[in-house]
Each structure stands twice: as structure tokens, then as C-alpha cells.
Design a protein around this motif. Structure first.
Motif, PDB file in Angstrom:
ATOM      1  N   ILE A  11       0.840  -1.211   0.000  1.00  0.00           N
ATOM      2  CA  ILE A  11       0.000   0.000   0.000  1.00  0.00           C
ATOM      3  C   ILE A  11       0.870   1.254   0.000  1.00  0.00           C
ATOM      4  O   ILE A  11       0.661   2.199  -0.777  1.00  0.00           O
ATOM      5  CB  ILE A  11      -0.947  -0.004   1.215  1.00  0.00           C
ATOM      6  N   ILE A  12       1.896   1.250   0.863  1.00  0.00           N
ATOM      7  CA  ILE A  12       2.780   2.417   0.959  1.00  0.00           C
ATOM      8  C   ILE A  12       3.605   2.577  -0.314  1.00  0.00           C
ATOM      9  O   ILE A  12       3.844   3.693  -0.796  1.00  0.00           O
ATOM     10  CB  ILE A  12       3.686   2.282   2.201  1.00  0.00           C
ATOM     11  N   GLN A  13       4.027   1.459  -0.910  1.00  0.00           N
ATOM     12  CA  GLN A  13       4.807   1.500  -2.147  1.00  0.00           C
ATOM     13  C   GLN A  13       3.987   2.108  -3.288  1.00  0.00           C
ATOM     14  O   GLN A  13       4.504   2.929  -4.069  1.00  0.00           O
ATOM     15  CB  GLN A  13       5.246   0.084  -2.515  1.00  0.00           C
ATOM     16  N   PRO A  54      -1.609  12.685   4.355  1.00  0.00           N
ATOM     17  CA  PRO A  54      -1.558  13.572   5.524  1.00  0.00           C
ATOM     18  C   PRO A  54      -0.777  12.963   6.689  1.00  0.00           C
ATOM     19  O   PRO A  54      -0.296  13.669   7.553  1.00  0.00           O
ATOM     20  CB  PRO A  54      -3.035  13.755   5.889  1.00  0.00           C
ATOM     21  N   GLY A  55      -0.640  11.644   6.670  1.00  0.00           N
ATOM     22  CA  GLY A  55       0.055  11.002   7.777  1.00  0.00           C
ATOM     23  C   GLY A  55       1.537  11.254   7.793  1.00  0.00           C
ATOM     24  O   GLY A  55       2.210  10.973   8.782  1.00  0.00           O
ATOM     25  N   GLY A  56       2.150  11.739   6.756  1.00  0.00           N
ATOM     26  CA  GLY A  56       3.581  11.996   6.823  1.00  0.00           C
ATOM     27  C   GLY A  56       4.247  11.775   5.486  1.00  0.00           C
ATOM     28  O   GLY A  56       3.608  11.572   4.451  1.00  0.00           O
ATOM     29  N   ASP A  57       5.583  11.823   5.508  1.00  0.00           N
ATOM     30  CA  ASP A  57       6.398  11.683   4.317  1.00  0.00           C
ATOM     31  C   ASP A  57       6.395  10.238   3.857  1.00  0.00           C
ATOM     32  O   ASP A  57       6.754   9.323   4.607  1.00  0.00           O
ATOM     33  CB  ASP A  57       7.826  12.148   4.635  1.00  0.00           C
ATOM     34  N   LEU A  62      -7.424  -1.213  13.586  1.00  0.00           N
ATOM     35  CA  LEU A  62      -7.870   0.175  13.666  1.00  0.00           C
ATOM     36  C   LEU A  62      -6.771   1.133  13.219  1.00  0.00           C
ATOM     37  O   LEU A  62      -7.036   2.109  12.489  1.00  0.00           O
ATOM     38  CB  LEU A  62      -8.293   0.495  15.109  1.00  0.00           C
ATOM     39  N   ALA A  63      -5.521   0.853  13.606  1.00  0.00           N
ATOM     40  CA  ALA A  63      -4.411   1.727  13.223  1.00  0.00           C
ATOM     41  C   ALA A  63      -4.188   1.709  11.712  1.00  0.00           C
ATOM     42  O   ALA A  63      -3.936   2.755  11.089  1.00  0.00           O
ATOM     43  CB  ALA A  63      -3.141   1.298  13.948  1.00  0.00           C
ATOM     44  N   VAL A  64      -4.294   0.507  11.108  1.00  0.00           N
ATOM     45  CA  VAL A  64      -4.128   0.410   9.657  1.00  0.00           C
ATOM     46  C   VAL A  64      -5.224   1.184   8.943  1.00  0.00           C
ATOM     47  O   VAL A  64      -4.977   1.902   7.952  1.00  0.00           O
ATOM     48  CB  VAL A  64      -4.128  -1.078   9.219  1.00  0.00           C
ATOM     49  N   ASP A  65      -6.450   1.065   9.438  1.00  0.00           N
ATOM     50  CA  ASP A  65      -7.570   1.798   8.827  1.00  0.00           C
ATOM     51  C   ASP A  65      -7.388   3.309   8.963  1.00  0.00           C
ATOM     52  O   ASP A  65      -7.595   4.065   7.988  1.00  0.00           O
ATOM     53  CB  ASP A  65      -8.879   1.353   9.488  1.00  0.00           C
ATOM     54  N   GLN A  66      -6.972   3.754  10.140  1.00  0.00           N
ATOM     55  CA  GLN A  66      -6.787   5.194  10.359  1.00  0.00           C
ATOM     56  C   GLN A  66      -5.601   5.738   9.574  1.00  0.00           C
ATOM     57  O   GLN A  66      -5.608   6.882   9.129  1.00  0.00           O
ATOM     58  CB  GLN A  66      -6.627   5.487  11.854  1.00  0.00           C
ATOM     59  N   TYR A  67      -4.577   4.908   9.381  1.00  0.00           N
ATOM     60  CA  TYR A  67      -3.440   5.348   8.572  1.00  0.00           C
ATOM     61  C   TYR A  67      -3.882   5.565   7.129  1.00  0.00           C
ATOM     62  O   TYR A  67      -3.458   6.529   6.460  1.00  0.00           O
ATOM     63  CB  TYR A  67      -2.316   4.318   8.627  1.00  0.00           C
ATOM     64  N   GLY A  68      -4.719   4.645   6.642  1.00  0.00           N
ATOM     65  CA  GLY A  68      -5.213   4.790   5.275  1.00  0.00           C
ATOM     66  C   GLY A  68      -6.034   6.041   5.092  1.00  0.00           C
ATOM     67  O   GLY A  68      -6.092   6.602   3.980  1.00  0.00           O
ATOM     68  N   ARG A  69      -6.648   6.528   6.180  1.00  0.00           N
ATOM     69  CA  ARG A  69      -7.452   7.757   6.096  1.00  0.00           C
ATOM     70  C   ARG A  69      -6.669   8.992   6.525  1.00  0.00           C
ATOM     71  O   ARG A  69      -7.221  10.075   6.619  1.00  0.00           O
ATOM     72  CB  ARG A  69      -8.711   7.601   6.953  1.00  0.00           C
ATOM     73  N   GLY A  70      -5.354   8.740   6.816  1.00  0.00           N
ATOM     74  CA  GLY A  70      -4.485   9.865   7.136  1.00  0.00           C
ATOM     75  C   GLY A  70      -4.636  10.414   8.530  1.00  0.00           C
ATOM     76  O   GLY A  70      -4.190  11.530   8.813  1.00  0.00           O
ATOM     77  N   ILE A  71      -5.219   9.626   9.440  1.00  0.00           N
ATOM     78  CA  ILE A  71      -5.442  10.127  10.800  1.00  0.00           C
ATOM     79  C   ILE A  71      -4.221   9.899  11.677  1.00  0.00           C
ATOM     80  O   ILE A  71      -3.890  10.739  12.529  1.00  0.00           O
ATOM     81  CB  ILE A  71      -6.679   9.434  11.414  1.00  0.00           C
ATOM     82  N   VAL A  72      -3.533   8.767  11.497  1.00  0.00           N
ATOM     83  CA  VAL A  72      -2.342   8.464  12.306  1.00  0.00           C
ATOM     84  C   VAL A  72      -1.158   8.270  11.384  1.00  0.00           C
ATOM     85  O   VAL A  72      -1.309   8.058  10.164  1.00  0.00           O
ATOM     86  CB  VAL A  72      -2.554   7.199  13.171  1.00  0.00           C
ATOM     87  N   ASP A  73       0.068   8.313  11.955  1.00  0.00           N
ATOM     88  CA  ASP A  73       1.264   8.130  11.137  1.00  0.00           C
ATOM     89  C   ASP A  73       1.686   6.661  11.131  1.00  0.00           C
ATOM     90  O   ASP A  73       1.103   5.809  11.821  1.00  0.00           O
ATOM     91  CB  ASP A  73       2.398   9.021  11.643  1.00  0.00           C
ATOM     92  N   ILE A  74       2.717   6.366  10.344  1.00  0.00           N
ATOM     93  CA  ILE A  74       3.174   4.995  10.186  1.00  0.00           C
ATOM     94  C   ILE A  74       3.744   4.419  11.477  1.00  0.00           C
ATOM     95  O   ILE A  74       3.666   3.212  11.729  1.00  0.00           O
ATOM     96  CB  ILE A  74       4.227   4.925   9.053  1.00  0.00           C
ATOM     97  N   ILE A  75       4.300   5.291  12.327  1.00  0.00           N
ATOM     98  CA  ILE A  75       4.869   4.809  13.591  1.00  0.00           C
ATOM     99  C   ILE A  75       3.796   4.143  14.437  1.00  0.00           C
ATOM    100  O   ILE A  75       4.017   3.107  15.061  1.00  0.00           O
ATOM    101  CB  ILE A  75       5.533   5.967  14.359  1.00  0.00           C
ATOM    102  N   THR A  76       2.616   4.737  14.461  1.00  0.00           N
ATOM    103  CA  THR A  76       1.502   4.162  15.227  1.00  0.00           C
ATOM    104  C   THR A  76       1.121   2.797  14.678  1.00  0.00           C
ATOM    105  O   THR A  76       0.842   1.857  15.439  1.00  0.00           O
ATOM    106  CB  THR A  76       0.293   5.106  15.186  1.00  0.00           C
TER     107      THR A  76
END
Length: 373
Positions: free
Chosen positions: A117-119, A129-132, A329-343
Motif C-alpha cells: 500500500i505504501i509502495q 496527511p500522515g507523513g512523508d 484500527l491503526a491500519v484503517d486510520q493510517y489509510g485515512r491519514g489520521i495516524v502516522d506509520i509509527i503508530t
């Protein structure tokens, strides 16, 4: 088998010793006329010797050997029980390592999915929005590499545990043994109020008690060595100058003799033997007491561990469930840009660690039950 053979040897002196003897000799005599005369002498006899065990010294020595053999038999039973226990432990260890391999592979698949997904986002040049995305990509790749390492480590542990189990089973360690895909669930509690007399079934305690009893017999035998020893000897047979006449009943001769041997002084050997036997007996008494204390300690420790391990398993079931939900939940929120990859990475590590710990604690409970048994 060797101990039982020694028992027979130690008890043999209580019975008469009978030996067959056949002697032959030839002599040459020269008389005053320088005439040489050859003479043959043939002897066939049965010799009997028997120490009459009036004071029971020989019986004590024999009884000590019986106790030693019983102790060795208890050692054998302990070794057999240990082998059975270690085999069962190795079986459950192999199951745990297999489950750890499966968990590591599942985690790797999850990490690889996140990396894809990130690739794709990085290739599309989309800045979430979650980061670089470049940083996220490197962290995801590192996570996948770490998961691949965990798969290799788990596989190595699985290989070693399988070969160890095969060796215990007397097979060639080829890593071809299949194990169950789940741990056996523990469905019953340890009964309350088990009597301490159950410890008397332990082979190591039986062996210690038998050795202590045997040394007591040796102390008695050493003290009785000061008393007179009564011996009986007898000899019967034939004697002839012609070999063919050895079995002639008219040439039968016999003699019977009895004797008493009373020790007077042996340079302190007898007193030293008594002191040595008493010291050995005292040492074995302390060893028996220590074995009993060790038995109580082991039982109390495993009973206490039973409670602690059950509590740990309950907590880890909750931790694994919550961590798994937190990861999704973290994976879902990352996809929506709410949390960063570290979370996301942190939630995935927590999920893996809690599931891995749950597998391990279930194995520990089974290992503890085997120890208690």
C-alpha cells in the motif's frame, strides 16, 4: 540387572561353598641301587566350606545388597519417568515452535500488505496527511525485513525442537516428525487437598530411603565383625595311584572339621569399618532429608506456578485480542491519514508480541503440569 547380579554375589556367602577338585602328580624316586621308580598319584574330591551365620552378619550384608538393588531399580523408574516427561515436554515445545512459525508467517504477510500500500502511494507521488511517504516506505521495508528475520528464527527453533524430540524417541533426527497444530487445552484444575503421602511414590525418595536402610544393615554387619566366626569345612573323595580306580567306593575318604575365629586386634580396621559405615549412614540420612525437602519445594513451586500461569494466560488472551483490534484500527486510520506509520508499526509489534507470548504461556502451563505430575 547389574545391581540384581551384585545382590546375588553379596548374598552368596550365606550358603555352603562346594568345589570339585581333581589333582594329578607324578614323582620319580631313585633307590640305593640307582633304580628309578615312577609313582602316580590321582586325587578326586569335593571340598565344602561354610561359615555358619550365627550372629546374622552375613544376612545383614545380603539385606544391604537387596536394598541397594531396590534403590537402583527406583533410579531406573525415575529415569524412565524423566524420559517420559521430557518427551512430553519436547512434544509441546515442538507444537509451540510450529505455532510461532505460523504466527511469524502471518505477521510477515500483514507487513508485506502494508508495504505494498505504501509502495503504491510512493510510486504515485501522493503525499498522505500522515507523513512523508519516503520515510514511511523505509520504515515499512525495515518492518518487513524484521518479520522475515523472525520467520527464519522461528523456523530454526522449530527445526531444533523437532530434532530434539526425534532423538528422545530414538529416531534419526531428520526433522520429519509431524506435530499437532494446537496445544492441548487444560480443562481440569489441580485437585485441592492432595495428601503429602503422594510424595512417597517418587522414585528418587524411594531410592534415597532404600540406600539409607541398606547402610543401616552395613553398620550392623560391621559391629558383628567383632564377634567370633564359626566355620565348617569338609572334604570327601578318593585317592589312587591309578586313574581308573578313582571312582572305586572302597577308596573313599572323608574328613570334617570345624573352627572358630575370634578377632583380637587388626590395627583398628574393624573399629574403622564401623565408624565408616556410621558416617556413610549419617550422610545418606542427610541426603534423604534433602531429597524430601526438594520434593516439597518442587511441588509447592509448581502448584504456585499453576495459579500464576493461569492468571498470565487470562491477561495475555485479553492483550492479544485488544492488540489485534488495535492493529486493524491503526491500519484503517493510517489509510485515512489520521495516524502516522509509527503508530501502525507499533500496533503491529504489540499484536505480534502479545500473540507470541500467549502461545508461549500456554506451553509453559503444560510444561508445569508435567513437572507437577
Amino acid at each position: 540387572r547389574a545391581a540384581r547380579a551384585r545382590q546375588v554375589i553379596e548374598g552368596a556367602d550365606r550358603f555352603p561353598q562346594v568345589r570339585g577338585v581333581q589333582d594329578s602328580s607324578r614323582s620319580l624316586r631313585v633307590d640305593q641301587d640307582d633304580l628309578r621308580q615312577r609313582a602316580n598319584d590321582f586325587d578326586l574330591a569335593l571340598n565344602l566350606s561354610w561359615e555358619i551365620d550365627l550372629w546374622g552378619r552375613l544376612r545383614d550384608i545380603s539385606d544391604a545388597a537387596v536394598q541397594d538393588a531396590d534403590a537402583t531399580e527406583a533410579d531406573f523408574l525415575a529415569a524412565r519417568l524423566s524420559l517420559a516427561g521430557n518427551t512430553a515436554k519436547a512434544w509441546f515445545n515442538a507444537i509451540e515452535t510450529q505455532l510461532q512459525v505460523e504466527l511469524a508467517k502471518e505477521t510477515l504477510v500483514s507487513f508485506q500488505s502494508n508495504l505494498e500500500i505504501i509502495q503504491r502511494a510512493f510510486n504515485a507521488g501522493v503525499d498522505e496527511p500522515g507523513g512523508d511517504n519516503a520515510l514511511d516506505l523505509r520504515l515499512a521495508r525495515a518492518n518487513v525485513a524484521g518479520a522475515e528475520n523472525q520467520v527464519g528464527l522461528s523456523g530454526r527453533n522449530r527445526d531444533a525442537s523437532a530434532r530434539a524430540l526425534e532423538t528422545l524417541l530414538g529416531r534419526y533426527p531428520s526433522n520429519e516428525l509431524e506435530v499437532a497444530d494446537e496445544h492441548t487445552p487444560i480443562s481440569r484444575r489441580v485437585p485441592a487437598g492432595l495428601p503429602s503421602e503422594l510424595l512417597l511414590r517418587r522414585p528418587d525418595l524411594i531410592a534415597a530411603e532404600r540406600r539409607l536402610t541398606g547402610e543401616g544393615f552395613r553398620v550392623r554387619a560391621a559391629k558383628k565383625a567383632f564377634l567370633p566366626a564359626f566355620t565348617l569345612t569338609a572334604r570327601g573323595g578318593t585317592n589312587s595311584s591309578e586313574f581308573s580306580e578313582l571312582l572305586d567306593p572302597d577308596r573313599l575318604v572323608a574328613n570334617l572339621a570345624g573352627g572358630i575365629v575370634q578377632p583380637i586386634t587388626e590395627g583398628g580396621r574393624l573399629r574403622g569399618a564401623v565408624a565408616l559405615s556410621q558416617a556413610d549412614r549419617d550422610e545418606l540420612l542427610q541426603r534423604y532429608a534433602q531429597a524430601a525437602l526438594d520434593a516439597f519445594r518442587e511441588v509447592e513451586t509448581t502448584l504456585a506456578a499453576e495459579r500464576y500461569l493461569a492468571s498470565q494466560e487470562k491477561a495475555l488472551i485479553t492483550a492479544a485480542s485488544e492488540s489485534d483490534a488495535a492493529e486493524r484500527l491503526a491500519v484503517d486510520q493510517y489509510g485515512r491519514g489520521i495516524v502516522d506509520i509509527i503508530t501502525v508499526l507499533d500496533s503491529q509489534r504489540r499484536a505480534f508480541n502479545s500473540k507470541s507470548a500467549l502461545i508461549a504461556i500456554r506451553n509453559e502451563r503444560l510444561q508445569n503440569r508435567i513437572d507437577l505430575y
